[in-house]
Each structure stands twice: as C-alpha cells, then as structure tokens.
Design an enzyme around this catalytic site. Structure first.
Site, short mmCIF file in Angstrom:
data_model
loop_
_atom_site.label_atom_id
_atom_site.label_comp_id
_atom_site.label_asym_id
_atom_site.label_seq_id
_atom_site.Cartn_x
_atom_site.Cartn_y
_atom_site.Cartn_z
CE1 TYR A 1 35.24 44.53 32.18
CE2 TYR A 1 35.86 42.97 30.47
CZ TYR A 1 36.20 43.92 31.40
OH TYR A 1 37.53 44.29 31.55
CB THR B 1 43.97 47.69 44.53
OG1 THR B 1 44.45 46.34 44.55
CG2 THR B 1 42.72 47.75 43.67
#
Length: 308
Positions: free
Chosen positions: A172, A25
C-alpha cells in the site's frame, strides 16, 4: 472570510466536466456531489455500475455513470474510449479510487493489486484522457495519495509486484508513494504546456470502506475509536476538492487536513516525504509505468520531441 477552506469556497463549476474515479461511495462520492452541486457535469467512473447509478440518484446536478475497472487495462481503455466519444473536453480528472491493505492478489493484467489499481490503472487512464485536457485552460489532474506513503514505503523496482514476499502495508505504501511521484513527474512534464496542472491530496484519517481489508489489529481499534480519531468522508474529501477547485492552487502542490499529524481538519498545503521528491526515481517509475501499461502520454511525447 474564514481561513478554513470549505465547499462554500468552490467557484461556480458550470460548463466544466469532471471525471471522478471510485465515486459511488466515500470520498469519491462526496467529491462528486460537491462538484455537481456547484454546477459541474460529473462522471462517476466506477467498477459497479449499479452502485454508481444509485449514487448518482443521490446527487443533485448533472451526473452520469461510466463503467471503469482499474484492475483491468482493457476496462481502462474501454472507459477512456467511451468518455472520448461523449466529451470533447475534460476539465477535472480526479484519480480517487483505491484499495488498501488487500490480501496478496493480482489484477487481470498480473500486477500486484494495490500497485496495479492505485497507481498503474490511474496512470493509464490519465494518459489516455490527457489530450482532452491539454487545450482546456485551468484543467487539473488530481490524484489522491495517503499519509500511508510514509509507512514502509519505497518503490521496489527489483520486485514491483511483490512476487518474492508480500506485505500489505508495504505494498500500500508503495502504491501511495507512486501516486505522489506520478503527480510530481506529470507536473514537470506539463509545465511547458501552460494549461493543465497536476496536484495531489490526501484525506487524513477518514471513516470510509477503505479499511475493510485491514488486519483485524488495525481495523477493530479504528472501528471502536472512529468517532474520536477519524473525520467524515465529507471532511476527508475537502483536500481533494481544494486541489481541484481552489483558484490559488499551483501545479505540483499537495493538500491534506491541517490538524495535528494531518489526521483531521480543513485542508491546507502539505509536504510529502523526502523520497517522494526524488526526481530520478520519479522518472524511472514513469518509464516503468509506460512499459507495464503500454500507455504513452501526449505531453511526454511533446516534451521529448522538443528536447530532440
């Protein structure tokens, strides 16, 4: 020829083998599709094989699917073993897969999810496949980072797994900073080999599924404003594709969108944060990553032997 770099400028890839993680994806899919359409034999290395097969069916070219769960070192080792049994060379390894702003959770090996997936999983995979790349002239390891490497980012050696407190953005940022430091240190270790190079890229702000774990305060405005502030996955994949295929690319370079604030636009050379270039931190992170994953790099061993 226009100065804008597009997929039309990807050289013929026939005879080349490309492994793309997270290729079912988004950015990974667009990266895999562009390489396959230029003739590469592309491996979609994905966690969900069923989704991978559906993605492969949408790509024109030679495409296969490999099970790979970067949250499990056992899966990474199994995938590397499978790939080694199928291929005697790899020209491109594109470390694309990633998670972003996940709630606090750990991988199967007890690592913080973002650091474990985005950095340690790819570190281990690269180390286990690198000897298939070293003899191949023009081979490249391309690792996808993010402008998030600048946001609340540092390598927290005193608490790498965020066990004391947890910040989605901080974790992150650490993982994406680690991606860059890994690339720069890998390139330093590869420089004497003269064949394989390490390059990094970032997609700017692209409309993908990656933001699904973002806090609502971030996710909802992005959803509403997406047509204005984001670019398509196909455009977001261009920096990765340029890093992988442009003959002019050099090891240790970093590519991103050329537009304002590197949010959108055609890919150009980018500069990462000052701390990403700190050699001592890169080397410490490398040593810690080897300890945590149990993976030693053949190039690192060769260099160490030469030094001795």
């Amino acid at each position: 020829m226009s100065d804008e770099w597009t997929t039309a400028r990807i050289p013929d890839q026939h005879g080349r083998v490309a492994v793309v993680t997270g290729a079912n994806t988004g950015l990974g899919f667009e990266t895999a599709r562009a390489l396959a359409e230029r003739g590469a034999s592309v491996v979609l290395a994905v966690r969900n094989v069923e989704k991978g097969e559906k993605a492969a069916a949408r790509i024109n070219g030679e495409v296969t699917v490999q099970a790979l769960d970067l949250t499990s070192l056992d899966s990474v080792r199994a995938a590397a073993q499978d790939l080694r049994s199928r291929y005697d060379r790899i020209d491109l390894l594109i470390n694309n897969a990633g998670v972003m702003y996940t709630p606090k959770q750990t991988t199967a090996d007890g690592f913080e999810m973002q650091f474990g997936t985005n950095h340690l999983g790819h570190f281990a995979l690269t180390g286990l496949l690198l000897d298939l790349m070293l003899p191949v002239p023009g081979s490249r390891v391309v690792t996808v980072s993010s402008t998030g490497h600048r946001i609340r980012a540092a390598i927290h050696f005193d608490d790498l797994q965020w066990e004391r407190s947890y910040s989605r953005a901080g974790a992150y940022g650490q993982s994406k900073l680690a991606n860059l430091m890994f690339t720069y240190e890998l390139q330093r270790r590869l420089a004497s080999q003269g064949t394989t190079v390490a390059v990094a890229a970032h997609p700017g702000l692209s409309s993908t599924e990656l933001v699904r774990n973002s806090p609502a305060a971030i996710r909802l405005p992005l959803t509403w404003l997406a047509p204005l502030v984001t670019q398509t996955p196909a455009m977001g994949a261009l920096p990765t594709l340029r890093a992988a295929a442009d003959p002019a690319v050099l090891g240790g370079q970093y590519y991103g969108p050329g537009g304002r604030l590197e949010i959108k636009g055609h890919p150009q050379l980018a500069t990462s944060s000052a701390q990403s270039y700190e050699t001592a931190v890169q080397q410490r992170l490398w040593a810690v990553s080897e300890d945590l994953t149990g993976v030693m790099f053949p190039a690192a061993q060769t260099q160490q032997n030469q030094i001795q």
